[in-house]
Enzyme design. Sequence first.
Site, PDB file in Angstrom:
ATOM      1  CD  GLU A 411      34.484  76.761  22.843  1.00 20.52           C
ATOM      2  OE1 GLU A 411      33.917  77.839  22.646  1.00 20.52           O
ATOM      3  OE2 GLU A 411      34.307  76.066  23.858  1.00 20.52           O
TER       4      GLU A 411
HETATM    5  C1  LIG Z   1      33.939  66.323  20.880  1.00 18.84           C
HETATM    6  C2  LIG Z   1      33.029  67.435  20.498  1.00 18.84           C
HETATM    7  C3  LIG Z   1      32.439  68.208  21.475  1.00 18.84           C
HETATM    8  C4  LIG Z   1      31.541  69.211  21.136  1.00 18.84           C
HETATM    9  N1  LIG Z   1      30.894  69.911  22.114  1.00 18.84           N
HETATM   10  C5  LIG Z   1      29.853  70.717  21.778  1.00 18.84           C
HETATM   11  C6  LIG Z   1      29.010  71.289  22.784  1.00 18.84           C
HETATM   12  O1  LIG Z   1      29.220  71.088  23.999  1.00 18.84           O
HETATM   13  N2  LIG Z   1      27.955  72.035  22.392  1.00 18.84           N
HETATM   14  C7  LIG Z   1      27.679  72.283  21.074  1.00 18.84           C
HETATM   15  O2  LIG Z   1      26.693  72.971  20.801  1.00 18.84           O
HETATM   16  N3  LIG Z   1      28.487  71.788  20.101  1.00 18.84           N
HETATM   17  C8  LIG Z   1      29.544  71.005  20.415  1.00 18.84           C
HETATM   18  N4  LIG Z   1      30.334  70.463  19.437  1.00 18.84           N
HETATM   19  C9  LIG Z   1      30.040  70.764  18.042  1.00 18.84           C
HETATM   20  C10 LIG Z   1      31.101  71.591  17.359  1.00 18.84           C
HETATM   21  O3  LIG Z   1      31.030  72.897  17.814  1.00 18.84           O
HETATM   22  C11 LIG Z   1      30.885  71.448  15.854  1.00 18.84           C
HETATM   23  O4  LIG Z   1      31.305  70.134  15.518  1.00 18.84           O
HETATM   24  C12 LIG Z   1      31.642  72.471  15.058  1.00 18.84           C
HETATM   25  O5  LIG Z   1      31.084  73.748  15.243  1.00 18.84           O
HETATM   26  C13 LIG Z   1      31.650  72.162  13.568  1.00 18.84           C
HETATM   27  O6  LIG Z   1      30.371  71.852  13.093  1.00 18.84           O
HETATM   28  P1  LIG Z   1      30.155  70.524  12.235  1.00 18.84           P
HETATM   29  O7  LIG Z   1      30.734  69.397  12.992  1.00 18.84           O
HETATM   30  O8  LIG Z   1      28.742  70.441  11.860  1.00 18.84           O
HETATM   31  O9  LIG Z   1      31.029  70.726  10.953  1.00 18.84           O
HETATM   32  P2  LIG Z   1      30.595  71.485   9.623  1.00 18.84           P
HETATM   33  O10 LIG Z   1      30.026  72.813   9.957  1.00 18.84           O
HETATM   34  O11 LIG Z   1      29.806  70.579   8.769  1.00 18.84           O
HETATM   35  O12 LIG Z   1      32.019  71.710   8.964  1.00 18.84           O
HETATM   36  C14 LIG Z   1      32.705  70.725   8.193  1.00 18.84           C
HETATM   37  C15 LIG Z   1      33.911  71.374   7.524  1.00 18.84           C
HETATM   38  O13 LIG Z   1      33.464  72.409   6.629  1.00 18.84           O
HETATM   39  C16 LIG Z   1      34.027  73.641   6.976  1.00 18.84           C
HETATM   40  N5  LIG Z   1      33.046  74.704   6.771  1.00 18.84           N
HETATM   41  C17 LIG Z   1      31.789  74.784   7.246  1.00 18.84           C
HETATM   42  N6  LIG Z   1      31.209  75.929   6.852  1.00 18.84           N
HETATM   43  C18 LIG Z   1      32.106  76.584   6.108  1.00 18.84           C
HETATM   44  C19 LIG Z   1      32.133  77.825   5.422  1.00 18.84           C
HETATM   45  N7  LIG Z   1      31.107  78.677   5.448  1.00 18.84           N
HETATM   46  N8  LIG Z   1      33.231  78.159   4.751  1.00 18.84           N
HETATM   47  C20 LIG Z   1      34.302  77.354   4.737  1.00 18.84           C
HETATM   48  N9  LIG Z   1      34.377  76.189   5.375  1.00 18.84           N
HETATM   49  C21 LIG Z   1      33.291  75.797   6.052  1.00 18.84           C
HETATM   50  C22 LIG Z   1      34.426  73.515   8.454  1.00 18.84           C
HETATM   51  O14 LIG Z   1      35.451  74.404   8.790  1.00 18.84           O
HETATM   52  C23 LIG Z   1      34.838  72.059   8.523  1.00 18.84           C
HETATM   53  O15 LIG Z   1      36.159  71.929   8.095  1.00 18.84           O
HETATM   54  C24 LIG Z   1      31.288  69.493  19.769  1.00 18.84           C
HETATM   55  C25 LIG Z   1      31.918  68.740  18.772  1.00 18.84           C
HETATM   56  C26 LIG Z   1      32.757  67.704  19.119  1.00 18.84           C
HETATM   57  C27 LIG Z   1      33.364  66.894  18.029  1.00 18.84           C
END
Ligand SMILES: Cc1cc2nc3c(=O)[nH]c(=O)nc-3n(C[C@H](O)[C@H](O)[C@H](O)COP(=O)(O)OP(=O)(O)OC[C@H]3O[C@@H](n4cnc5c(N)ncnc54)[C@H](O)[C@@H]3O)c2cc1C
Length: 603
Positions: A411
């Site tokens: 979220e």
């Molecule tokens: C168990 C689980 C269930 C999920 N369910 C769903 C679902 O039903 N539908 C769906 O669409 N998604 C879902 N997700 C996805 C989830 O919303 C994303 O994992 C989340 O938004 C983070 O994206 P990412 O994993 O690519 O991390 P990244 O975006 O790669 O982030 C990695 C790190 O970098 C930081 N970061 C990224 N961008 C910035 C910035 N601009 N400035 C500073 N810090 C930054 C983040 O805060 C984090 O600490 C789920 C994830 C999990 C693990």
Amino acid sequence: MSNTTLNSKELLRGGQFLVKETNCEDVFTPEDFNDEQIMMRESVKEFVEREIWPNKEEFEKKNYKLTEEIMRKAGELGFLGVAVPEEYDGLGMGFVSTMLVCDYISGATGSIATAFGAHTGIGTMPITLYGTEEQKKKYVPKLATGEWFGAYALTEPGAGSDANSGKTKAVLSEDGKHYSISGQKMWISNAGFANVFIVFARIEDDKNITGFIVENDPENGITFGEEEKKLGIHSSSTRQVFFNDTKVPVENMLSERGNGFKIAMNALNIGRIKLAAASLDAQRRVTDLSVKYANDRVQFNTPIAKFGAIKSKLAEMATSAYAGEAASYRAAKNIEDRINIRLESGSSHAEAELKGVEEYAIECSILKVACSEDVQNCSDEGIQIFGGMGFSADTPMESAWRDARIARIYEGTNEINRMLAVGMLVKKAMKGHVDLLGPATAVGDELTGIPSMDKPDYSELFAEEKEMIGKLKKVFLMTAGSAVQKFGPDLEEHQQLLMASADILIEIYLAESAILRAEKNAKRYGEDTQKEQIAMAKLYLYHAVDTVNQKAKEGIVSFAEGDEQRMMLMGLKRFTKYQNQPNVVQLRNTIAEKLTSENKYCF
Ligand SMILES: Cc1cc2nc3c(=O)[nH]c(=O)nc-3n(C[C@H](O)[C@H](O)[C@H](O)COP(=O)(O)OP(=O)(O)OC[C@H]3O[C@@H](n4cnc5c(N)ncnc54)[C@H](O)[C@@H]3O)c2cc1C
């Protein structure tokens, strides 16, 4: 004001808590639940105790079928349709009631909390809120009753926090009758049993993605990855979903072309506050079980609950849960009131709900961050209270700790939500929706003026604490206000400053909410009966003052120098100074003694 609707003039706008004082009579607290809400709460609790908690072990064994089965039962009981209007076979209940169900269904296992949230929130709401009449009639009744399950497919391997950068494509067929969707979605909750997906894809080279309703049909180019091997929420189905030339009729586009990012973000606003709620019962349960264990476990011929070190933990756990509840339901009722005002002035259900939640998007982000971090800390302390047994998978602490971890990631990660909270507030100020400039200028004048030497009258309950909240607000205005002046739109490049400002904002909202809840209860039930609640509000504030002090100092020193820095640091000292230092040990003892004598989380 528990169940009446305020008019829009009386109702605080989102973010306005920072510059306006709120009377305790004007906040909704969990003690204000009406009969219908209490009945709903009790029936959800009863369902959890009957169907979910006894299956705790099974949930840890990755029994996805069990999750599906329980979700279906939840549907039969109407829990999946609380937020859905009656005309689409939902219960059409208010926003507070929908929060309450998310809250109380979440305590036993994060797997159900996630499946429930993904289905009812981001899986169903986009259709309820953005769907055409035909789309709503076709899909929502099935989703509201649990005949079908929904999922939300936004994230991709290369598009996580940067959600609008997805590569999934939607190409219109030559006859203009359908779109062909191709792409890879990742981390999709409920993917293993969803009948319908809200899929976001890009049409041509559009700047923004577009939302589509896609039925799950294996004959239509939809395939799945294996279940992800996760740290927690073991029975929540999380898979990759591949779309390969998946045909979607044009009438299944959600809203308009290019509106997908807006839909995704608005769905997340709602998802965030509901995720905060879904962290509350997990905290209560961990606290409750910790109290019981601490009373039972004897070391050195003494129940460990009698040791100060353990009392302190129990008191802190209960305090964060209490403040989280206070803030979550305060915001939920503001949203409900805002929705009702819009409905009364003729808006459709969808428009009223969208605008109502959007108004409090700042609070939604604040709550998501605060409650997800509190449940993590709380379960960590729960493990500590259980000692070696806490580390064992035979006690519920271990899975509670693992399950809590995801809430800081999905979220919108907590980093993204921290930046959003401050960014949205600055935007609101720029648009003139919240006047930060006037109060910030007044704080500037106060800093250069002579401090008042009047002896304050603190005889009334919370007089000093409320004054302190006012001073903490000045700290935010002083720090963030100067930063905005200094950096203008470049402020977003200064992320550490934004993070620090967000922490100040979060602490103010939670501390103020806890105080208003305790004050309201003291007024209606008598101060004598509320001494533990009063102690929790004071204890929460005490920590908030420390955090605000530390974060503001960090921020000020990062951008101000010389006389300006000295003046602001002096202001900070003045604004975080107690006249009467709270006796924190005594506060914690008061709270812990109540918990241990009742042998439960009793607030
Ligand atoms: C168990 C689980 C269930 C999920 N369910 C769903 C679902 O039903 N539908 C769906 O669409 N998604 C879902 N997700 C996805 C989830 O919303 C994303 O994992 C989340 O938004 C983070 O994206 P990412 O994993 O690519 O991390 P990244 O975006 O790669 O982030 C990695 C790190 O970098 C930081 N970061 C990224 N961008 C910035 C910035 N601009 N400035 C500073 N810090 C930054 C983040 O805060 C984090 O600490 C789920 C994830 C999990 C693990």
